[in-house]
Design a protein around this motif. Structure first.
Motif, PDB file in Angstrom:
ATOM      1  N   LEU A  39      59.854  16.617  82.327  1.00 35.51           N
ATOM      2  CA  LEU A  39      61.229  17.134  82.438  1.00 35.51           C
ATOM      3  C   LEU A  39      62.241  16.004  82.565  1.00 35.51           C
ATOM      4  CD1 LEU A  39      60.764  20.154  84.906  1.00 35.51           C
ATOM      5  CD2 LEU A  39      60.300  20.033  82.441  1.00 35.51           C
ATOM      6  N   GLU A  40      61.834  14.927  83.203  1.00 38.55           N
ATOM      7  CA  GLU A  40      62.754  13.810  83.419  1.00 38.55           C
ATOM      8  C   GLU A  40      63.159  13.125  82.110  1.00 38.55           C
ATOM      9  OE1 GLU A  40      58.620  12.099  83.480  1.00 38.55           O
ATOM     10  OE2 GLU A  40      59.609  13.909  84.199  1.00 38.55           O
ATOM     11  N   ARG A  41      62.418  13.383  81.033  1.00 40.42           N
ATOM     12  CA  ARG A  41      62.741  12.773  79.743  1.00 40.42           C
ATOM     13  C   ARG A  41      63.682  13.653  78.910  1.00 40.42           C
ATOM     14  NH1 ARG A  41      56.638  10.937  77.831  1.00 40.42           N
ATOM     15  NH2 ARG A  41      56.079   9.790  79.751  1.00 40.42           N
ATOM     16  N   MET A  42      63.916  14.889  79.360  1.00 33.86           N
ATOM     17  CA  MET A  42      64.759  15.802  78.593  1.00 33.86           C
ATOM     18  C   MET A  42      66.232  15.485  78.789  1.00 33.86           C
ATOM     19  SD  MET A  42      62.962  19.523  79.204  1.00 33.86           S
ATOM     20  CE  MET A  42      61.216  19.802  78.840  1.00 33.86           C
ATOM     21  N   SER A  43      67.020  15.756  77.763  1.00 32.25           N
ATOM     22  CA  SER A  43      68.471  15.652  77.903  1.00 32.25           C
ATOM     23  C   SER A  43      68.967  16.830  78.732  1.00 32.25           C
ATOM     24  CB  SER A  43      69.133  15.686  76.528  1.00 32.25           C
ATOM     25  OG  SER A  43      68.970  16.976  75.935  1.00 32.25           O
ATOM     26  N   VAL A  44      70.200  16.742  79.197  1.00 31.85           N
ATOM     27  CA  VAL A  44      70.774  17.860  79.952  1.00 31.85           C
ATOM     28  C   VAL A  44      70.741  19.130  79.115  1.00 31.85           C
ATOM     29  CG1 VAL A  44      72.885  18.756  81.002  1.00 31.85           C
ATOM     30  CG2 VAL A  44      72.205  16.399  81.419  1.00 31.85           C
ATOM     31  N   GLU A 102      68.687  19.959  76.718  1.00 30.87           N
ATOM     32  CA  GLU A 102      67.306  20.462  76.621  1.00 30.87           C
ATOM     33  C   GLU A 102      66.885  21.139  77.928  1.00 30.87           C
ATOM     34  OE1 GLU A 102      65.171  17.339  73.537  1.00 30.87           O
ATOM     35  OE2 GLU A 102      65.549  16.701  75.603  1.00 30.87           O
ATOM     36  N   LEU A 103      67.244  20.542  79.043  1.00 24.71           N
ATOM     37  CA  LEU A 103      66.914  21.154  80.339  1.00 24.71           C
ATOM     38  C   LEU A 103      67.533  22.544  80.454  1.00 24.71           C
ATOM     39  CD1 LEU A 103      67.433  18.075  82.688  1.00 24.71           C
ATOM     40  CD2 LEU A 103      65.256  19.223  82.244  1.00 24.71           C
ATOM     41  N   LEU A 104      68.819  22.640  80.127  1.00 27.64           N
ATOM     42  CA  LEU A 104      69.521  23.917  80.267  1.00 27.64           C
ATOM     43  C   LEU A 104      68.966  24.965  79.316  1.00 27.64           C
ATOM     44  CD1 LEU A 104      73.196  22.603  80.606  1.00 27.64           C
ATOM     45  CD2 LEU A 104      71.607  23.250  82.430  1.00 27.64           C
ATOM     46  N   GLU A 105      68.695  24.592  78.089  1.00 31.89           N
ATOM     47  CA  GLU A 105      68.173  25.546  77.104  1.00 31.89           C
ATOM     48  C   GLU A 105      66.782  26.034  77.493  1.00 31.89           C
ATOM     49  OE1 GLU A 105      68.487  23.564  73.340  1.00 31.89           O
ATOM     50  OE2 GLU A 105      70.556  24.250  73.024  1.00 31.89           O
ATOM     51  N   ASN A 106      65.953  25.129  78.022  1.00 35.43           N
ATOM     52  CA  ASN A 106      64.597  25.527  78.398  1.00 35.43           C
ATOM     53  C   ASN A 106      64.575  26.370  79.668  1.00 35.43           C
ATOM     54  OD1 ASN A 106      63.280  24.322  76.214  1.00 35.43           O
ATOM     55  ND2 ASN A 106      63.246  22.333  77.213  1.00 35.43           N
ATOM     56  N   ILE A 107      65.458  26.059  80.618  1.00 30.58           N
ATOM     57  CA  ILE A 107      65.591  26.921  81.802  1.00 30.58           C
ATOM     58  C   ILE A 107      66.028  28.315  81.373  1.00 30.58           C
ATOM     59  CG2 ILE A 107      66.927  27.342  83.912  1.00 30.58           C
ATOM     60  CD1 ILE A 107      67.036  24.279  84.268  1.00 30.58           C
ATOM     61  N   ASN A 108      67.012  28.369  80.484  1.00 31.55           N
ATOM     62  CA  ASN A 108      67.515  29.648  79.989  1.00 31.55           C
ATOM     63  C   ASN A 108      66.430  30.422  79.239  1.00 31.55           C
ATOM     64  OD1 ASN A 108      69.323  30.953  77.352  1.00 31.55           O
ATOM     65  ND2 ASN A 108      69.842  31.532  79.436  1.00 31.55           N
ATOM     66  N   LYS A 109      65.621  29.709  78.489  1.00 33.35           N
ATOM     67  CA  LYS A 109      64.521  30.339  77.744  1.00 33.35           C
ATOM     68  C   LYS A 109      63.546  31.013  78.714  1.00 33.35           C
ATOM     69  CE  LYS A 109      63.018  27.934  74.346  1.00 33.35           C
ATOM     70  NZ  LYS A 109      62.299  26.865  73.576  1.00 33.35           N
ATOM     71  N   GLU A 110      63.253  30.341  79.809  1.00 36.34           N
ATOM     72  CA  GLU A 110      62.372  30.928  80.815  1.00 36.34           C
ATOM     73  C   GLU A 110      63.041  32.104  81.523  1.00 36.34           C
ATOM     74  OE1 GLU A 110      59.001  30.122  81.719  1.00 36.34           O
ATOM     75  OE2 GLU A 110      59.308  29.366  79.677  1.00 36.34           O
ATOM     76  N   ASP A 111      64.319  31.955  81.842  1.00 30.77           N
ATOM     77  CA  ASP A 111      65.046  33.026  82.537  1.00 30.77           C
ATOM     78  C   ASP A 111      65.067  34.319  81.729  1.00 30.77           C
ATOM     79  OD1 ASP A 111      65.565  31.418  84.700  1.00 30.77           O
ATOM     80  OD2 ASP A 111      67.618  30.927  84.113  1.00 30.77           O
ATOM     81  N   LYS A 112      65.062  34.215  80.419  1.00 30.66           N
ATOM     82  CA  LYS A 112      65.102  35.404  79.569  1.00 30.66           C
ATOM     83  C   LYS A 112      63.873  36.290  79.746  1.00 30.66           C
ATOM     84  CE  LYS A 112      67.950  33.373  75.891  1.00 30.66           C
ATOM     85  NZ  LYS A 112      67.961  32.868  74.492  1.00 30.66           N
TER      86      LYS A 112
END
Length: 272
Positions: free
Chosen positions: A13-18, A20-30
């Motif tokens: 996760l530390e290698r992701m851009s902001v 990418e982090l936000l999009e992947n969090i949102n993907k999980e939240d869905k």
């Protein structure tokens, strides 16, 4: 290992851009509403038992630790202003007491006797309901509280995010919203917390509607605790009675709630 503690679907996760982090969090939240949807029959079963008890004067108690306890307190604290009900209709209790709302109290959740001790000050009776909230489904504070409440004849339920948990086994009406691994491994304030919040919203909202605290889709008993709510109540009265704003506002402030204002207006005009 429990599902809520299992490894994230993502790594580095530390290698992701902001972004990418936000999009992947949102993907999980869905995925969360879909998990809650599967639990609707369990939520329905609990609410169907809860409502008649509250109609007879029973209360709803939430017990939990950490994020789960805080979510119960938030849901409970929003019922009086939203529905104009007494503060002791829905009560949230957290392991470690009120100081744990802001600051974690070490090992408070590991005390199996503490929840019933916290509940005892409210003089619980057989019309009351205790709902344990625990993402892991293994919190001793919650398990002990549910077991004692059930033994004493109270209605018991829970909201957990692992299947087949000890918390679920301790109550009569378990609700299991299984959301899968967290984006940050084990951080159950994320998807699990969101699922719990949705379920608690559903429990109290459907219960308050069945108790008659909503008319149409309006919060007709809400407390007039700020200007925004006075304005909202004024608009409700204007829409319901087809009267001007000044008259609606005066009625609201005189009578103290939308319901009372509408009833008073209609009674007065029925006599004329």
């Amino acid at each position: 290992m429990s599902i809520t503690e299992s490894s994230s679907h993502y790594n580095h996760l530390e290698r992701m851009s902001v972004r990418e982090l936000l999009e992947n969090i949102n993907k999980e939240d869905k995925t969360v509403p879909l998990a809650v949807e599967k639990a609707i029959p369990q939520i329905e079963a609990l609410v169907e038992q809860l409502v008649p008890r509250m109609q007879q004067g029973g209360r709803l108690f939430y017990i939990g630790a950490g994020t789960s306890g805080r979510l119960g307190i938030v849901d409970a604290s929003e019922c009086p202003p939203t529905y104009g009900v007494p503060h002791d209709w829905v009560v949230g209790l957290i392991a470690g007491g009120d100081s744990a709302i802001r600051n974690a109290v070490e090992f408070a959740e590991d005390d199996r006797e503490a929840a019933w001790h916290d509940l005892a000050s409210y003089l619980p009776n057989e019309l009351d309901t205790v709902v344990g909230i625990a993402a892991s489904g293994r919190t001793p504070y919650v398990i002990g509280g549910l077991q004692e409440a059930r033994k004493r004849g109270l209605l018991t339920g829970c909201v957990v995010c692992n299947p087949g948990s000890a918390v679920a086994a301790a109550c009569e009406y378990p609700i299991e919203a299984v959301v899968g691994p967290e984006f940050v491994t084990g951080s159950t304030r994320m998807k699990a917390g969101t699922a719990q919040k949705l379920v608690l919203n559903m429990i109290t909202t459907s219960t308050m509607i069945r108790l008659g605290r909503v008319k149409g889709s309006k919060m007709v008993d809400m407390q007039l605790s700020n200007k925004k709510l006075v304005e909202r109540g004024t608009r409700m009265i204007m829409d319901e009675l087809t009267i001007e704003e000044a008259e609606a506002r005066q009625l609201l402030l005189q009578q103290g709630s939308v319901r009372k204002a509408v009833d008073f207006y209609r009674q007065q005009h029925a006599r004329n």
